[in-house]
Scaffold this motif. Structure first.
Motif, PDB file in Angstrom:
ATOM      1  N   LYS A  27       0.842  -1.195   0.000  1.00  0.00           N
ATOM      2  CA  LYS A  27       0.000   0.000   0.000  1.00  0.00           C
ATOM      3  C   LYS A  27       0.876   1.244   0.000  1.00  0.00           C
ATOM      4  O   LYS A  27       1.870   1.318   0.712  1.00  0.00           O
ATOM      5  N   LEU A  28       0.508   2.221  -0.826  1.00  0.00           N
ATOM      6  CA  LEU A  28       1.290   3.439  -0.917  1.00  0.00           C
ATOM      7  C   LEU A  28       1.186   4.233   0.378  1.00  0.00           C
ATOM      8  O   LEU A  28       0.116   4.379   0.968  1.00  0.00           O
ATOM      9  N   SER A  29       2.330   4.765   0.809  1.00  0.00           N
ATOM     10  CA  SER A  29       2.344   5.655   1.969  1.00  0.00           C
ATOM     11  C   SER A  29       1.802   7.017   1.559  1.00  0.00           C
ATOM     12  O   SER A  29       1.703   7.340   0.364  1.00  0.00           O
ATOM     13  N   GLY A  30       1.469   7.832   2.535  1.00  0.00           N
ATOM     14  CA  GLY A  30       1.016   9.186   2.238  1.00  0.00           C
ATOM     15  C   GLY A  30       2.062   9.964   1.480  1.00  0.00           C
ATOM     16  O   GLY A  30       1.747  10.749   0.571  1.00  0.00           O
ATOM     17  N   GLY A  85      11.128   5.264   1.851  1.00  0.00           N
ATOM     18  CA  GLY A  85       9.776   5.478   1.377  1.00  0.00           C
ATOM     19  C   GLY A  85       9.571   6.672   0.472  1.00  0.00           C
ATOM     20  O   GLY A  85       8.463   6.921   0.015  1.00  0.00           O
ATOM     21  N   GLY A  86      10.634   7.433   0.204  1.00  0.00           N
ATOM     22  CA  GLY A  86      10.408   8.585  -0.659  1.00  0.00           C
ATOM     23  C   GLY A  86      11.567   9.551  -0.720  1.00  0.00           C
ATOM     24  O   GLY A  86      12.739   9.185  -0.583  1.00  0.00           O
ATOM     25  N   LEU A  87      11.225  10.805  -0.901  1.00  0.00           N
ATOM     26  CA  LEU A  87      12.209  11.863  -1.121  1.00  0.00           C
ATOM     27  C   LEU A  87      11.734  13.099  -0.380  1.00  0.00           C
ATOM     28  O   LEU A  87      10.536  13.389  -0.343  1.00  0.00           O
ATOM     29  N   ILE A  88      12.667  13.828   0.197  1.00  0.00           N
ATOM     30  CA  ILE A  88      12.325  15.082   0.867  1.00  0.00           C
ATOM     31  C   ILE A  88      13.381  16.115   0.501  1.00  0.00           C
ATOM     32  O   ILE A  88      14.514  15.755   0.150  1.00  0.00           O
TER      33      ILE A  88
END
Length: 425
Positions: A203-206, A299-302
Motif C-alpha cells: 500500500k502506498l504511503s502518504g 519510502g520517498g524523497l524530501i
C-alpha cells in the motif's frame, strides 16, 4: 473541562494524515511536550507532541487509521481534577472513526463516486455507521468487500479481520471516496488481477501518494525546457581538498555537493531572471536564493532547504546540510525546514548516473540535476587532454524562464565551478 485533541496540520500542504501509532493509552498522564503519537503526513512520519497537561480519557482514532482529516478530534484529555471515567468523548470524536470506512472500497472499479458518497456519510450521522477495525477495513478494501453487508462478531458488533476474510466481494462497493481514487484509476483496476507471477502488494504511503500526485501535476502542467552543460571539475576538487585540510581542526569536511549548492545559489543571484516563480498572472521574483536539496529517505524523497545559501560560507552550508539530511532520514524535520525554496538541486552522481533530467518541484521554476564526475577527453587550454568532467542539466519552467535566461544561468553555474575561488570570495 475536557480538552479535544485534534489531528494537527504538520505541514502547510497537509489536509489529512495517517495516525500511524499511539504512544499513549487511555489512563496515561501527559504533559506539554510529551510525544503522544506518530503521524504520517504527505511529507514524512512525524511525532505529535502534547500541548496540554491531563489524562487520556478517550482515544477516538485507532492506530493505523488512514485519511484522518486535519481538525478531526482524535482523543480527549481530562484536565486536573476531572475523573476520566466521567468524561464523554469531545465533540467530533465519534465522527473520526468512520472516515476510513468511506474509503474502504477504493479498489472497486465502479466509476460512480459522487452519487455513492452522499449516502455513505448518512449512516455515520444517524448512528448506523459501520464499525470495523482498521485491519478489517484494509482487507475489505483489498477484496472489494462491502462492510455494510457484514455482521460483525467483535465487541458491540464490531467487524474484525475474521469477519472480512470469509466474505465475498459485495455489490455496494461503489461507495467510494471520489477525489482520492480519481488520479490513479489504472492501479485500482489491476489490483485484483492474477499476474501469474509471485508478487506482493504494498500500500502506498502518504508520502509516496503525494510524490506521485505532485510530479504528475508538474509534468502535465509545467512546460519543461532542459539545458545541459559539461563542467570541468578538477579545479573545484583541488579547492575542496585544500579547504578540507584547513577546516579539519574544526571538524568540517566539505562535500562536492556543498560547493554545488553554493554555486547554484550564487548563480541565481547573478541571474535574477531565473530566481523566480510562476503564479498565474503574476511572476514572483525572489531577493535571495533558498536552495532545496533532494535527500532520499525510506519510502520517498524530501527536500530540506538551505536558506539564503548565496550569503553563507561553504563551511556553514556543509554543517547545516549534514544536520538537515540526518534529521530528514530520522523524520525529525520541522515543516519550515523542508518547505519553500526558490530552486532545487538533485545530485545522483554518487550512484554513477552520468546525466538525467529532473522534474521541477512546484511551485519552483527550476531544478539543477547533477551527474557523476568522470574522466573524459576534454579540451584544456586549447589542447585535448583528460579531465574530470560532470554533466549538469537545468530543468526550467518555460512559463516563467525563457530559454536564453536559462542558458545564462547554466553558463554562470559552469563558470563558478571551473573558477571556484568565486565560491569562497
Amino acid at each position: 473541562m475536557p480538552i479535544a485533541i485534534k489531528m494537527p496540520a504538520l505541514s502547510p500542504t497537509m489536509e489529512e494524515g495517517t495516525l500511524s501509532k499511539w504512544l499513549v493509552k487511555v489512563g496515561d498522564s501527559v504533559a506539554s511536550g510529551d510525544i503522544m503519537a506518530e503521524i504520517e503526513t504527505d511529507k514524512a512520519t512525524m511525532e505529535f507532541e502534547a500541548v496540554d497537561e491531563g489524562i487520556i480519557a478517550h482515544i477516538a482514532v485507532e492506530d493505523g487509521t488512514e485519511g484522518v482529516k486535519v481538525g478531526t478530534v482524535i482523543a480527549t484529555l481530562a484536565e486536573e481534577g476531572e475523573d476520566p471515567a466521567d468524561i464523554q468523548p469531545a465533540s467530533g470524536a465519534a465522527a473520526a472513526a468512520p472516515a476510513p470506512a468511506a474509503e474502504a472500497p477504493a479498489a472497486a472499479p465502479a466509476p460512480a463516486p459522487a452519487a455513492a458518497s452522499a449516502p455513505a456519510a448518512a449512516p455515520a450521522q444517524s448512528g448506523d455507521r459501520v464499525i470495523a477495525s482498521p485491519l478489517a477495513k484494509r482487507i475489505a478494501e483489498q477484496k472489494g468487500v462491502d462492510l455494510s453487508s457484514i455482521t460483525g462478531s467483535g465487541p458491540n458488533g464490531r467487524i474484525v479481520k475474521a469477519d472480512v476474510e470469509g466474505a465475498k466481494p459485495g455489490a455496494a462497493a461503489p461507495a467510494v471516496a471520489p477525489a482520492a481514487a480519481a488520479p490513479a484509476p489504472a492501479p485500482a483496476a489491476i489490483a485484483g488481477q492474477d499476474f501469474g507471477i509471485p508478487h506482493e502488494v504494498e500500500k502506498l504511503s502518504g508520502m509516496r501518494k503525494t510524490i506521485a500526485r505532485r510530479l504528475t501535476e508538474s509534468k502535465q502542467q509545467v512546460p519543461h525546457i532542459y539545458l545541459t552543460v559539461d563542467i570541468q571539475l578538477d579545479k573545484l576538487l583541488k579547492l575542496r581538498s585544500e579547504l578540507n585540510a584547513a577546516l579539519e581542526p574544526q571538524g568540517v569536511k566539505l562535500s562536492v555537493n556543498d560547493l554545488l549548492i553554493k554555486a547554484l545559489a550564487k548563480s541565481l543571484l547573478a541571474v535574477p531572471s531565473c530566481n523566480v516563480q510562476f503564479a498565474g498572472d503574476e511572476l514572483i521574483r525572489f531577493a535571495r536564493a533558498d536552495i532545496s536539496v533532494a535527500v532520499s529517505i525510506p519510502g520517498g524523497l524530501i527536500t530540506p532547504v538551505i536558506t539564503d545559501a548565496g550569503s553563507k560560507a561553504v563551511s556553514a552550508i556543509s554543517t547545516e546540510m549534514k544536520d538537515l539530511a540526518t534529521r530528514a532520514r530520522d523524520g525529525k524535520l520541522a515543516p519550515s525546514e523542508y518547505t519553500g525554496g526558490t530552486a532545487s538541486l538533485s545530485n545522483m552522481g554518487m550512484f554513477g548516473i552520468k546525466q538525467f533530467e529532473a522534474i521541477i518541484n512546484p511551485p519552483q521554476a527550476m531544478i539543477m540535476a547533477i551527474g557523476a564526475g568522470e574522466k573524459r577527453p576534454y579540451v584544456v587550454d586549447g589542447a585535448l587532454d583528460v579531465a574530470t568532467v560532470m554533466s549538469a542539466t537545468g530543468s526550467f519552467d518555460h512559463r516563467a524562464i525563457d530559454g536564453a535566461d536559462g542558458a545564462v544561468l547554466m553558463k554562470a553555474f559552469k563558470e563558478l565551478i571551473e573558477a571556484p575561488l568565486g565560491l569562497v570570495a
